[in-house]
Each structure stands twice: as C-alpha cells, then as structure tokens.
Design an enzyme around this catalytic site. Sequence first.
Site, PDB file in Angstrom:
ATOM      1  N   CYS A   2       0.866  -1.190   0.000  1.00 33.14           N
ATOM      2  CA  CYS A   2       0.000   0.000   0.000  1.00 33.14           C
ATOM      3  C   CYS A   2       0.895   1.230   0.000  1.00 33.14           C
ATOM      4  CB  CYS A   2      -0.855   0.020   1.254  1.00 33.14           C
ATOM      5  SG  CYS A   2      -1.734  -1.515   1.544  1.00 33.14           S
ATOM      6  N   ARG A  27       1.270   1.890  -5.983  1.00 30.11           N
ATOM      7  CA  ARG A  27       1.483   0.912  -4.903  1.00 30.11           C
ATOM      8  C   ARG A  27       0.178   0.223  -4.492  1.00 30.11           C
ATOM      9  NH1 ARG A  27       6.220   1.303  -2.114  1.00 30.11           N
ATOM     10  NH2 ARG A  27       5.200   0.255  -0.365  1.00 30.11           N
ATOM     11  N   TRP A  74      -3.763  -1.598  -1.098  1.00 32.05           N
ATOM     12  CA  TRP A  74      -3.701  -2.810  -1.910  1.00 32.05           C
ATOM     13  C   TRP A  74      -4.066  -3.920  -0.953  1.00 32.05           C
ATOM     14  CZ3 TRP A  74      -3.292  -4.051  -6.874  1.00 32.05           C
ATOM     15  CH2 TRP A  74      -3.014  -5.364  -7.199  1.00 32.05           C
ATOM     16  N   ASN A 100       1.090  -0.059   6.153  1.00 28.38           N
ATOM     17  CA  ASN A 100       1.452  -0.837   4.959  1.00 28.38           C
ATOM     18  C   ASN A 100       2.233  -2.054   5.450  1.00 28.38           C
ATOM     19  OD1 ASN A 100       2.320  -1.844   2.491  1.00 28.38           O
ATOM     20  ND2 ASN A 100       4.171  -0.582   2.539  1.00 28.38           N
ATOM     21  N   GLY A 101       1.794  -3.239   5.086  1.00 27.39           N
ATOM     22  CA  GLY A 101       2.481  -4.465   5.534  1.00 27.39           C
ATOM     23  C   GLY A 101       1.453  -5.513   5.918  1.00 27.39           C
ATOM     24  N   GLU A 479       8.347 -19.866 -20.464  1.00 26.34           N
ATOM     25  CA  GLU A 479       8.155 -18.527 -19.891  1.00 26.34           C
ATOM     26  C   GLU A 479       9.223 -17.552 -20.400  1.00 26.34           C
ATOM     27  OE1 GLU A 479       6.808 -15.255 -17.648  1.00 26.34           O
ATOM     28  OE2 GLU A 479       5.886 -17.000 -18.605  1.00 26.34           O
ATOM     29  N   LYS A 483       8.448 -14.070 -22.432  1.00 22.74           N
ATOM     30  CA  LYS A 483       8.931 -12.751 -22.006  1.00 22.74           C
ATOM     31  C   LYS A 483       9.627 -12.048 -23.179  1.00 22.74           C
ATOM     32  CE  LYS A 483       6.997 -11.990 -18.816  1.00 22.74           C
ATOM     33  NZ  LYS A 483       6.144 -13.071 -18.675  1.00 22.74           N
ATOM     34  N   GLU A 486       6.954 -11.013 -25.884  1.00 21.09           N
ATOM     35  CA  GLU A 486       5.957  -9.975 -25.599  1.00 21.09           C
ATOM     36  C   GLU A 486       6.543  -8.577 -25.444  1.00 21.09           C
ATOM     37  OE1 GLU A 486       3.650 -10.338 -21.982  1.00 21.09           O
ATOM     38  OE2 GLU A 486       5.121 -11.749 -21.171  1.00 21.09           O
ATOM     39  N   HIS A 502      13.045 -33.760 -32.640  1.00 27.16           N
ATOM     40  CA  HIS A 502      11.847 -34.126 -33.413  1.00 27.16           C
ATOM     41  C   HIS A 502      11.356 -32.963 -34.272  1.00 27.16           C
ATOM     42  CE1 HIS A 502      11.733 -37.782 -31.040  1.00 27.16           C
ATOM     43  NE2 HIS A 502      11.779 -37.061 -29.945  1.00 27.16           N
ATOM     44  N   LYS A 601      -2.603  -5.407 -19.680  1.00 29.38           N
ATOM     45  CA  LYS A 601      -2.222  -6.064 -18.433  1.00 29.38           C
ATOM     46  C   LYS A 601      -3.257  -7.102 -18.024  1.00 29.38           C
ATOM     47  CE  LYS A 601       0.209  -7.036 -14.884  1.00 29.38           C
ATOM     48  NZ  LYS A 601       1.371  -7.858 -15.100  1.00 29.38           N
TER      49      LYS A 601
HETATM   50  C1  AGP Z   1       2.321 -12.137 -19.109  1.00 28.61           C
HETATM   51  O1  AGP Z   1       3.455 -11.382 -19.039  1.00 28.61           O
HETATM   52  C2  AGP Z   1       1.193 -11.477 -19.797  1.00 28.61           C
HETATM   53  N1  AGP Z   1       0.852 -10.257 -19.203  1.00 28.61           N
HETATM   54  C3  AGP Z   1      -0.018 -12.384 -19.995  1.00 28.61           C
HETATM   55  O2  AGP Z   1       0.391 -13.551 -20.656  1.00 28.61           O
HETATM   56  C4  AGP Z   1      -0.726 -12.784 -18.697  1.00 28.61           C
HETATM   57  O3  AGP Z   1       0.044 -13.695 -17.984  1.00 28.61           O
HETATM   58  C5  AGP Z   1      -2.081 -13.426 -19.049  1.00 28.61           C
HETATM   59  O4  AGP Z   1      -2.846 -12.471 -19.726  1.00 28.61           O
HETATM   60  C6  AGP Z   1      -2.802 -13.915 -17.793  1.00 28.61           C
HETATM   61  O5  AGP Z   1      -3.103 -12.838 -16.967  1.00 28.61           O
HETATM   62  P1  AGP Z   1      -3.652 -13.125 -15.491  1.00 28.61           P
HETATM   63  O6  AGP Z   1      -2.595 -13.839 -14.744  1.00 28.61           O
HETATM   64  O7  AGP Z   1      -3.944 -11.765 -14.937  1.00 28.61           O
HETATM   65  O8  AGP Z   1      -4.904 -13.946 -15.626  1.00 28.61           O
END
Ligand code: AGP
Length: 606
Positions: A2, A27, A74, A100-101, A479, A483, A486, A502, A601
């Site tokens: 927070c 935050r 938060w 906050n904590g 993963e 990264k 994206e 394969h 996001k």
């Molecule tokens: C990951 O870096 C991306 N922002 C995206 O793949 C994300 O993980 C996916 O949209 C799932 O989001 P969520 O965890 O909020 O459900």
Amino acid sequence: MCGIVGYIGKDNAKNIVINGLKRLEYRGYDSAGVAFIDSGKLKIYKKSGKIRDLEFELNRDLSLPHIAIGHTRWATHGEPNDVNAHPHVDCTGKIAVVHNGIIENFTELKKELESRGHIFKSKTDTEVIAHLVEEEIKNGKNLLSAVLSATSKLKGSYAAAVIYEGEPDKIVCVRKDSPLVIGVGEGENFLASDVPAFLSYTNRVIFLDDNECAVITADNVHIFDLNGNEITKETKEIPWSIAQAEKGGYKHFMIKEIYEQPRAVADTISGKLSLFEENNRELLTTFGKIQIVACGTSYHAGLVGKFFIESVAGIPVSVDYASEYRYRNPIIDEKTLIIAISQSGETADTLAAVRLAKKKGAKVVAICNVIGSTITREADYTIYTHAGPEISVASTKAFTTQLAALFLFAVEAARIRNKITKKKEERLLKALSEIPAKMKEFLDRESEEGQVRKIALEFYNSQDALYLGRFVNYPIALEGALKLKEISYIHAEGYPAGEMKHGPIALIDEKMPVVVVVPRDRVYEKMVSNIEEVKARKGKVIAITNRDCLEVKKLADFAIEIPETEELLYPFLTVVPLQLFAYHIADFLGYDVDQPRNLAKSVTVE
Ligand code: AGP
C-alpha cells in the site's frame, strides 16, 4: 503493498496528503482514506475506489488542518470497501492509524482485544494497532511510548503512522520490513512509503531503517530505536524526477518488479504454515484429481505447479489453457478440484473456465494477486499471492509468487493426505524459505557485474531465439520465450529439450541463440547432450546453470550461474535471468517495455 503519506506543517494537510497518495497509486489503488485533526477534533474520510472519489468527498469539508495522514490500499486482509479502507481508529475514535504491511498475528491479538471489550469495525489486520495504542494511552503512556509498546506485540511487516487527538502536534510512525521515508521541509515535514509522495515539496529525505520509529512535528524530526533511545540519522538529497522516483530509480516498472521478487516471494510464503483455514481444509481431502486452468504466464506457473503437486503430493494434475479448456468439454466430476491461476483475477478465458467447472460440480481454488477481483468472488477459496501491484504488462514477480503459492499448496495437500514425512516436509519448506535470499544474491551480483545485461547486448539484433529446458524447467523455457516475445517482438520458442530432435533442431544455425535452462538436477546429463547437439549445428548457447556444472560451462558460449537449491525449486531461480535477458534486449531496442504493443495487463475479453 500500500502507500501511506503524512504531513504536518503550515499548509493545508488534506491537499498535500491527497496529492501524495495520487503519486503512490502505483502501490495500490482499490481504496483510500485520510485522517486529520482540525480544531482539536480527529476527522476521517475513506472510500473504496479511485483516490479522486475520496478527493471529491474531502473537498466538501472546508476545514484547513495542518496535520494529516493518508493511505492508498492494496488489500491483503479484508475486501476493498469503505469499512476496510484505512485509516482505522480505536474505540474512542481519537486515534487513527494507516499501515502498509502484513500483521501475521492479528487474529490472536484481535481475539485478546475483543475479550477485553474492544469493538472491531473492519476485517483488516491493521485495526489491531489502533486498539493496542488505545490501551497503552489508557494506561497513561504518551503517544510515542504507546506506539512503541503496541508495535512490540506485532509479528510481521509494518510501516505505520499514527495521529492522536490528545497530541495534535505530532505524527508518530514506525517501520519494520516495509519502506518508510521522511521528507524534511522548512517549518513542515512529510512521511511516506516512497519519495514520489512529497518530492515536489522537498528532496531532503531521511530513510527510516527497520525497527526505527520517528516523532514528526512541524519543526522537528526525532528518530528512536524500538526501546525509545533517540538516534541520529543522516538526511540525504534525492536527485530524481518524480517519474523516476515512482519507479524507485529504476528505468522501467518491469526491471523494478524483477528486483522486487525476493520481497514478493518472502511476503507470499511469510508465516504460512497453512494456506487453508480450519473450515476450508476439507477442500483438500475430498478431491481425486486436479485440473489447473490459466492463461499466458499464469499458465506456465500452472505447468510448474503440476510438477510440484504430482511429485510432492502424488495427486494427478492436468494443466489447460483456459481458452481451450472452456471448449473442450472437460471431464469433471465432484472429485475434481480446479485451480484457477490469475494475477489480475479478471482474465475472461480463465473466468469462463471457472464458471464451466463450477456448473459441472467441481470445487474451485483460485490463486490470485488482487483481492476483491472477480475470480476471488467466484472461487470457493482463494490463495492470495502478495506480489503487490504489478504495473508492467510483462508479468514477473506475480509469476514467482504463484510458484510459491503452488509449492505451499503441494506440501499442504501432501501433509493432509499423509503423503509426506515430517522430515521431508521440513526440508522442502526450509529450502523454500531460503529462496528469497538466493534470488537476492543473484540479483545483487547482476547489479554489480551486469552479466545478463552484457549477454543481452550480444543478441538484441537476433531475429529468432530457441529456449530449451527439461523436467520442472521446461515450463521455464516456455516462460523465457514468452517474455522475449511480448516485450522485444523477437520470435522465440520454448521447447522441452527432448523434443528438439523431433523438429526444432532444424532451426539451429550460427545465427540462432539457444537459451538452455540446465541446473544440476535429475536431467542434467540429458541437457548436456542436448547442448552438444546444438553446438554441433553452430548454435549460440546461453546456459542458465550452476557454478559446478563444468561440462556446461565448457560447451556454452555464455554461462549464467544461479545459486543451488532443491531440484524442484530451481524455477524460482532459473526464471530470473530469463526475465532480465528479455528486459535488456527490449530496452536496447528502445521499446516501451512496460506497455508493449498489442498487449493489455488484464485481458478481459475472449
Ligand atoms: C504475461 O506477461 C502477460 N501479461 C499475460 O500472458 C498474462 O500472464 C495473461 O494475460 C494472464 O493474466 P492473469 O494472470 O492476470 O490472468
């Protein structure tokens, strides 16, 4: 995570605190509140939702107070709503607290206080602080001593600020494991969780350290240790712009959030011997199989979770992309437990998968980072990750906290089903508790030596990249590739290394960077032969490995060393250099790393 702000001085404290909260909205932003003392009376305004909603309310109050504290939340304990928003007050309504904590022992403290007649209004952990201070003041202590003895009863992390109608000329604040800084002005002083809150008024700052407390008046700042002994502290000048400060001096939120992982994982595992309260534990005993549903990075966490749960608790786990799961008519019965993983808790595909499973009679446990989000309201039970707000679209700290929640789930399910010896359980939980320090060790070394950054400089002009891993690190290869895709828009593929021959091996030539995740674990030798196959085709190998993996270090073009740990826990450590690799490449290419093209996001549409 927070944001708290405080001001005492000649100006209108309400406005200064509200402006400070707006600067700290990164935050936490699910609710906010302000407390101030005007003509000897304590007043509280708090509201769920955006700070501007609170500001609208506050502007209708014409008082011009010179002392105020505020909070942007938060949520960690208690839904985001007007009652659970901070500040919290005691029974007399004369003491206000912002915090906050996480107070880990708040349940037992609350029980004790209620047994002594205290009435609690909220579901928060924070409110116990107000009532503890109330008792100390009732026993004749002044505000400083009351706050010191009240906090001596707290376990967990806290940055808290307290004001009291009976001593309207001071703010008392205290810090342990949560950030707190004091802004030094002329005839006025400030406090906040982070400098952006008051940087437009002063850049002279005193950083409180753990187990320190301060009494702040308009003309003075006195610092004490928790035994009440006065200590002197240096005032520093902050050379940052506000934008820089919001990122804590980092260039982007993504790199800041990568460096926040040790704290985020520590907070997520902190003091958690059990994820489930007594009345929910039965959820863990009645199911026969688990289906994990998620999207993107959360899906990759689910794949690692499968390894955790199957190898520690011996329960069969399937992992599905939620967008596929909802249309494949999954076989579900009342003996099926769904684990839905979502940082935001608002991802449409994951929500639809949850609703489908519930309609078919399954129980749903959500792993989520946002209290009050839709998935937490629709799931039968929610395990919260404590990553704090994740601003950058590319998920990093949420991922490693999801791994922590999944590992704790695996150990708890095994314990409740007598599938693990006490000795093994203790060994695994000890190894998990050591992960934050090992992450920090790696990140500190990277800050000094910049090894990953230098390697990224070699490859930022690449057109493609291949990521290989085996066993529990195969999802980490996926993963790492995600990264890079994206945020740098470079085409990258993650593959189980055993699959390379394969097909993907056809892609390899001297222009192809091949990132291999190869710690010393049960598939180490297999990975070494895969590296030889890549080198035989002149591929450029970047290996994530351990210090004593000499064969790999001889074969690889670049070897990034990570600390040793239990083989199942390597994903916590192997993913960090992959996050940094992608970050530096995207940064070298000059892209807006935090807001990559075409991405959101939280994906709330199908
Ligand atoms: C990951 O870096 C991306 N922002 C995206 O793949 C994300 O993980 C996916 O949209 C799932 O989001 P969520 O965890 O909020 O459900």
